[in-house]
Design a protein around this motif. Structure first.
Motif, PDB file in Angstrom:
ATOM      1  N   GLU A  36      -1.702  16.736  63.321  1.00  0.00           N
ATOM      2  CA  GLU A  36      -2.727  15.794  62.881  1.00  0.00           C
ATOM      3  C   GLU A  36      -2.237  14.396  63.190  1.00  0.00           C
ATOM      4  OE1 GLU A  36      -5.338  14.448  58.994  1.00  0.00           O
ATOM      5  OE2 GLU A  36      -4.081  16.231  58.873  1.00  0.00           O
ATOM      6  N   TRP A  37      -3.112  13.579  63.801  1.00  0.00           N
ATOM      7  CA  TRP A  37      -2.775  12.234  64.252  1.00  0.00           C
ATOM      8  C   TRP A  37      -3.631  11.206  63.516  1.00  0.00           C
ATOM      9  CZ3 TRP A  37       1.088  12.107  67.877  1.00  0.00           C
ATOM     10  CH2 TRP A  37       1.345  13.299  68.561  1.00  0.00           C
ATOM     11  N   SER A  38      -3.030  10.085  63.173  1.00  0.00           N
ATOM     12  CA  SER A  38      -3.786   8.983  62.569  1.00  0.00           C
ATOM     13  C   SER A  38      -4.657   8.336  63.632  1.00  0.00           C
ATOM     14  CB  SER A  38      -2.836   7.937  61.985  1.00  0.00           C
ATOM     15  OG  SER A  38      -2.128   7.281  63.030  1.00  0.00           O
ATOM     16  N   SER A  39      -5.554   7.436  63.226  1.00  0.00           N
ATOM     17  CA  SER A  39      -6.443   6.768  64.180  1.00  0.00           C
ATOM     18  C   SER A  39      -5.670   5.906  65.174  1.00  0.00           C
ATOM     19  CB  SER A  39      -7.493   5.938  63.449  1.00  0.00           C
ATOM     20  OG  SER A  39      -6.850   4.981  62.640  1.00  0.00           O
ATOM     21  N   ASP A  40      -4.434   5.507  64.821  1.00  0.00           N
ATOM     22  CA  ASP A  40      -3.602   4.769  65.776  1.00  0.00           C
ATOM     23  C   ASP A  40      -2.552   5.681  66.422  1.00  0.00           C
ATOM     24  OD1 ASP A  40      -2.278   4.975  63.374  1.00  0.00           O
ATOM     25  OD2 ASP A  40      -1.557   2.912  63.357  1.00  0.00           O
ATOM     26  N   PHE A  41      -2.797   6.990  66.383  1.00  0.00           N
ATOM     27  CA  PHE A  41      -2.034   8.025  67.075  1.00  0.00           C
ATOM     28  C   PHE A  41      -0.579   8.156  66.630  1.00  0.00           C
ATOM     29  CE2 PHE A  41      -5.575   6.813  69.797  1.00  0.00           C
ATOM     30  CZ  PHE A  41      -6.237   8.030  69.830  1.00  0.00           C
ATOM     31  N   VAL A  42      -0.397   8.083  65.331  1.00  0.00           N
ATOM     32  CA  VAL A  42       0.896   8.385  64.729  1.00  0.00           C
ATOM     33  C   VAL A  42       0.803   9.797  64.150  1.00  0.00           C
ATOM     34  CG1 VAL A  42       2.516   7.760  62.869  1.00  0.00           C
ATOM     35  CG2 VAL A  42       1.359   5.962  64.192  1.00  0.00           C
ATOM     36  N   SER A  43       1.798  10.625  64.437  1.00  0.00           N
ATOM     37  CA  SER A  43       1.801  12.002  63.944  1.00  0.00           C
ATOM     38  C   SER A  43       1.941  12.008  62.427  1.00  0.00           C
ATOM     39  CB  SER A  43       2.962  12.774  64.578  1.00  0.00           C
ATOM     40  OG  SER A  43       3.050  14.063  64.030  1.00  0.00           O
ATOM     41  N   LEU A  44       0.968  12.636  61.724  1.00  0.00           N
ATOM     42  CA  LEU A  44       0.967  12.679  60.269  1.00  0.00           C
ATOM     43  C   LEU A  44       1.544  13.975  59.724  1.00  0.00           C
ATOM     44  CD1 LEU A  44      -2.604  11.219  59.651  1.00  0.00           C
ATOM     45  CD2 LEU A  44      -0.409  10.011  59.516  1.00  0.00           C
ATOM     46  N   LYS A  45       1.196  15.102  60.357  1.00  0.00           N
ATOM     47  CA  LYS A  45       1.745  16.385  59.925  1.00  0.00           C
ATOM     48  C   LYS A  45       1.600  17.404  61.035  1.00  0.00           C
ATOM     49  CE  LYS A  45      -2.293  18.303  57.525  1.00  0.00           C
ATOM     50  NZ  LYS A  45      -2.804  18.861  56.294  1.00  0.00           N
ATOM     51  N   THR A  46       2.425  18.430  60.977  1.00  0.00           N
ATOM     52  CA  THR A  46       2.381  19.526  61.939  1.00  0.00           C
ATOM     53  C   THR A  46       2.393  20.851  61.184  1.00  0.00           C
ATOM     54  OG1 THR A  46       4.783  19.645  62.165  1.00  0.00           O
ATOM     55  CG2 THR A  46       3.629  18.177  63.676  1.00  0.00           C
TER      56      THR A  46
END
Length: 170
Positions: A36-46
């Motif tokens: 899952e990626w934030s709107s600024d494309f930082v990985s939030l969880k896998t």
């Protein structure tokens, strides 16, 4: 994005974020890896999931395999969220593997079509609808749905309009 070996890379919107899914076929099942990626494309969880899913069995794959042109599916339920929609897909050969090919698909939900039709009808009054190649109606705009006494009446009316339009050599 898929290949004929069942490997898939899929991106979809979830809430305010994006989720990617990598599908890796194995002998007995399929491994799916999600990010899952934030709107600024930082990985939030896998996370990972073992499933029986095989992209090669989906309509956009089976109906377009090796055709090397754009193909639109009929309406079907999407695997990832069970919404109804259609998929545009195109396939091409893998130049490195003689029997290999890739398929790229883009999903469009019926709700997306409704939103487009509703916005369009606000700008240009009338009745807007989406049809299948055989001329039958898939979806009409919200205004027409509300004004129809029942769904069958709306579809019958729209099908008659399509028939008339086709018979006028349009």
């Amino acid at each position: 994005f898929d290949n004929n070996h069942g490997e898939e890379f899929f991106i979809f919107r979830s809430e305010n974020n994006y989720t990617t899914r990598e599908t890796i076929p194995r002998e007995q099942n399929t491994l799916q890896r999600f990010v899952e990626w934030s709107s600024d494309f930082v990985s939030l969880k896998t996370w990972e999931k073992v499933t029986e899913y095989d992209p090669r069995t989906r309509p956009w794959f089976t109906e377009n395999a090796r055709k090397e042109d754009i193909h639109w599916t009929g309406v079907y339920n999407f695997y990832y969220d069970n919404q109804k929609g259609i998929t545009a897909s195109v396939s091409w050969k893998n130049q490195d593997i003689n029997s290999g090919y890739y398929i790229l698909g883009i999903d469009v939900t019926i709700d997306m079509f409704r939103e487009i039709l509703d916005r369009r009808i606000a700008e240009h009054p009338g009745v807007l609808f989406l049809t299948r190649p055989d001329g039958s109606v898939i979806v009409g705009d919200q205004k027409a749905d509300k004004e129809a006494s029942d769904k069958d009446t709306l579809l019958n009316t729209l099908n008659k309009l399509v028939d008339k339009w086709q018979n006028e050599d349009r």
